[in-house]
Design a protein around this motif. Structure first.
Motif, PDB file in Angstrom:
ATOM      1  N   SER A   1      38.826  -3.600  68.175  1.00 56.98           N
ATOM      2  CA  SER A   1      38.863  -4.999  67.746  1.00 56.98           C
ATOM      3  C   SER A   1      39.522  -5.064  66.378  1.00 56.98           C
ATOM      4  CB  SER A   1      37.441  -5.566  67.669  1.00 56.98           C
ATOM      5  OG  SER A   1      37.441  -6.839  67.073  1.00 56.98           O
ATOM      6  N   VAL A   2      40.166  -6.188  66.091  1.00 59.26           N
ATOM      7  CA  VAL A   2      40.825  -6.349  64.793  1.00 59.26           C
ATOM      8  C   VAL A   2      39.936  -7.112  63.812  1.00 59.26           C
ATOM      9  CG1 VAL A   2      43.121  -6.277  65.799  1.00 59.26           C
ATOM     10  CG2 VAL A   2      41.961  -8.482  65.579  1.00 59.26           C
ATOM     11  N   LYS A   3      38.777  -7.545  64.262  1.00 56.83           N
ATOM     12  CA  LYS A   3      37.930  -8.387  63.423  1.00 56.83           C
ATOM     13  C   LYS A   3      37.048  -7.559  62.490  1.00 56.83           C
ATOM     14  CE  LYS A   3      37.660 -12.294  66.648  1.00 56.83           C
ATOM     15  NZ  LYS A   3      36.764 -13.170  67.437  1.00 56.83           N
ATOM     16  N   SER A   4      36.930  -8.022  61.244  1.00 61.24           N
ATOM     17  CA  SER A   4      36.030  -7.411  60.258  1.00 61.24           C
ATOM     18  C   SER A   4      34.997  -8.442  59.821  1.00 61.24           C
ATOM     19  CB  SER A   4      36.808  -6.929  59.036  1.00 61.24           C
ATOM     20  OG  SER A   4      37.712  -5.904  59.376  1.00 61.24           O
ATOM     21  N   ASP A   5      33.823  -7.962  59.488  1.00 63.90           N
ATOM     22  CA  ASP A   5      32.768  -8.855  59.010  1.00 63.90           C
ATOM     23  C   ASP A   5      32.979  -9.111  57.518  1.00 63.90           C
ATOM     24  OD1 ASP A   5      30.510 -10.246  58.386  1.00 63.90           O
ATOM     25  OD2 ASP A   5      29.116  -8.890  59.386  1.00 63.90           O
TER      26      ASP A   5
ATOM     27  N   ARG B   1      30.384  -5.087  61.179  1.00 64.13           N
ATOM     28  CA  ARG B   1      31.434  -4.196  61.661  1.00 64.13           C
ATOM     29  C   ARG B   1      32.704  -4.344  60.834  1.00 64.13           C
ATOM     30  NH1 ARG B   1      35.878  -3.667  64.852  1.00 64.13           N
ATOM     31  NH2 ARG B   1      35.968  -1.759  66.111  1.00 64.13           N
TER      32      ARG B   1
END
Length: 566
Positions: free
Chosen positions: A386-390, A443
């Motif tokens: 996934s390319v998403k960061s928190d 994440r």
């Protein structure tokens, strides 16, 4: 040229990106095995750009530095907290001892040579190759008493001292640990023999000493064959076929069968007769070229058309953490699944049977999609791409850590605090550890961590280089060649003492001893040099715990060295 200079002065952000790009370009250049490295290259390019007298206002330097420290803490947090209990305590104690050697050696040398606070901070940062000390030292200098002019002079001389001592800090550490180290620990031949014996011992499993464990990065293959050799003169069950391989110390699975024109997923009791086609999975060297016992390979698109998957799993389940690789392999959930690699704190570990898994380890597994998903659920949290960061975690984490670090305690007239940078590091450690306890929380994909780490640090270093550029040459004349020699002393003495203590007091095997020294000094280049010299990846088993401790202590030494010198 006038227009170019004025444009950079009016738009200092362009000067920063120019420095960053050229610094990374030069940092990639190598002559044989020599390279300046990215950080030093960015600093030196910044110094050259800084000759144009470019003023950089605002908190951009501090913002990127806090981002870097948070990412470092996030990366090593799981290993840091895990190492504070159980089997890691011995290596934690060693890392603390070696880091104290680094601090005391630098402090004693600085006192003997009459260095000021800024020179001592730069010497510590360069000789121990810990660039972050510059930022923490700057924050701490700003908080102590003294005239603004004096403190500015200290801060300006820090990058000069860092640049002078960093090159030997990097190259010298690798040479000392990879060449001098084995000689000190009994000679290269003896170290190699001892390491081979340790590797053999670590690879003894409860069922078999599976050679697959030794070379972790060999790819897993899926191949189709026609069962027509004498081995199938009588029908064999899937279990009998897989046991046949296991007796030869090879792990190969029957994944699919075609019988009477129909394709099916087999069970252990499924019978394979002459004329059937089967799909085998396992490491490539055991699948290819093994036709004599089974039959010719077939190119059957339908038979091979099934979902296979490779995923990385963060170890978080209590049932998996603490297990050896061999114990994990023997669980029913791992049937049909191969372990491709194991990483800990970003370092690749040898996949040996007796290697113990720890919470926060990342295990890459390969197999059929259904089997891999079942195995992942028993190990921990499948880290789907996934390319998403928190970014909620990043923003709030750095904010709360900075508040903690800003708190000041006075011991008499001496103010003591972690500084906002130290607070960001501690916050990163906690957030990284919480991620292993609650894998759905916070994440940040590894590529994003890499970007935060490298961009954060090098943006900070670029600004330091540009702002110190006008005074860099005069500062270099001031510190002189003698500082380089003192850097050699401050790099060499802690490593030599560390190897002696590791051998005589902690009783580490030579390979683990060298890995612990590299980890405590957070010198990844040295780890690679050690592994090349002794021909084994075993030193990585001493690197990960000590790397987590060393990264934390050496950065905090930026606060301590200022307090000791003042």
């Amino acid at each position: 040229m006038h227009w170019f200079v004025e444009t950079l002065r009016d738009n200092p952000s362009l000067a920063i990106f120019l420095t960053l790009g050229l610094g990374f370009l030069i940092g990639q250049l190598k002559y044989k095995s020599f390279s300046l490295g990215t950080v030093t290259s960015v600093l030196l390019v910044g110094v050259v750009v800084g000759q144009l007298d470019i003023s950089i206002p605002g908190p951009i330097k501090d913002a990127f530095f806090l981002l870097f420290l948070f990412s470092i803490g996030y990366s090593v947090g799981p290993q840091f907290f895990h190492s504070l209990r159980g089997d890691g305590l011995k290596q934690v104690a060693f890392a603390c001892v070696l880091c104290v050697f680094c601090l005391l050696t630098t402090w004693i040398v600085a006192k003997i040579m009459g260095y000021n606070i800024g020179e001592a901070v730069g010497l510590l940062a360069g000789a121990q190759t810990m660039s972050a000390i510059l930022g923490v030292g700057t924050d701490t200098i700003s908080s102590i008493s003294g005239s603004p002019e004096t403190k500015k002079a200290w801060i300006d001389v820090m990058p000069v001292c860092y640049a002078v001592t960093y090159v030997f800090g990097t190259i010298g550490s690798a040479y000392i640990l990879a060449n001098l180290g084995p000689a000190m620990l009994g000679g290269l031949k003896k170290v190699k023999a001892e390491t081979a014996e340790l590797e053999k011992k670590m690879n003894q499993g409860s069922a078999s000493a599976d050679p697959n464990y030794i070379n972790a990065l060999r790819p897993v293959a899926f191949r189709a064959y026609k069962a027509e050799a004498d081995f199938f003169s009588e029908p064999k069950s899937v279990k009998e076929i897989e046991d046949y391989f296991l007796q030869q110390d090879r792990r190969i699975f029957v994944e699919r069968i075609r019988q009477n024109g129909k394709v099916a997923d087999p069970t252990p009791d499924s019978m394979i007769a002459r004329g059937d086609e089967i799909v085998l999975s396992g490491r490539r060297e055991y699948i290819i070229g093994d036709e004599k016992w089974i039959g010719a390979e077939v190119n059957d698109a339908e038979l091979l058309d099934f979902p296979a998957e490779q995923i990385s799993v963060t170890v978080s389940k209590k049932g998996a953490a603490g297990k050896t690789v061999d114990q994990l392999r023997m669980t029913k959930e791992m049937y049909g699944v191969s372990i491709k690699s194991i990483t800990r704190s970003g370092a690749s570990l040898p996949v040996l049977a007796q290697l113990k898994l720890q919470a926060g380890d990342v295990v890459t597994i390969v197999g059929l999609q259904s089997e891999v998903n079942a195995a992942a659920a028993s190990i921990g949290f499948a880290d789907k791409r996934s390319v998403k960061s928190d970014l909620i975690l990043v923003g709030i984490g750095i904010f709360l850590g900075g508040l903690l670090g800003a708190l000041t305690i006075h011991f008499g007239s001496v103010p003591v605090s972690l500084s906002t940078s130290g607070g960001a590091l501690i916050s990163g450690l906690v957030c990284g550890w919480l991620r292993t306890q609650h894998p759905t929380f916070g994440r940040i994909p590894q590529p994003a961590v890499w970007l935060m780490d490298n961009l954060g640090l090098n943006m900070f270093i670029a600004v330091i280089g540009i702002t110190s550029g006008p005074s860099f040459v005069s500062g270099l004349k001031e510190v002189g060649f003698m500082l380089f020699l003192m850097g050699v002393v401050c790099t060499t003495v802690p490593l030599v003492l560390g190897m002696i203590v590791g051998k005589t007091i902690f009783k580490f095997p030579a390979a683990i001893n060298l890995g612990c020294c590299a980890g405590s000094r957070t010198t990844t280049a040295s780890l690679g040099a050690i592994q090349d010299a002794i021909g084994s990846t075993i030193p990585a088993m001493g690197y990960t715990v000590t790397y987590a401790i060393g990264n934390t202590l050496l950065i905090l030494w930026g606060v301590v060295i200022v307090l000791l010198m003042s």
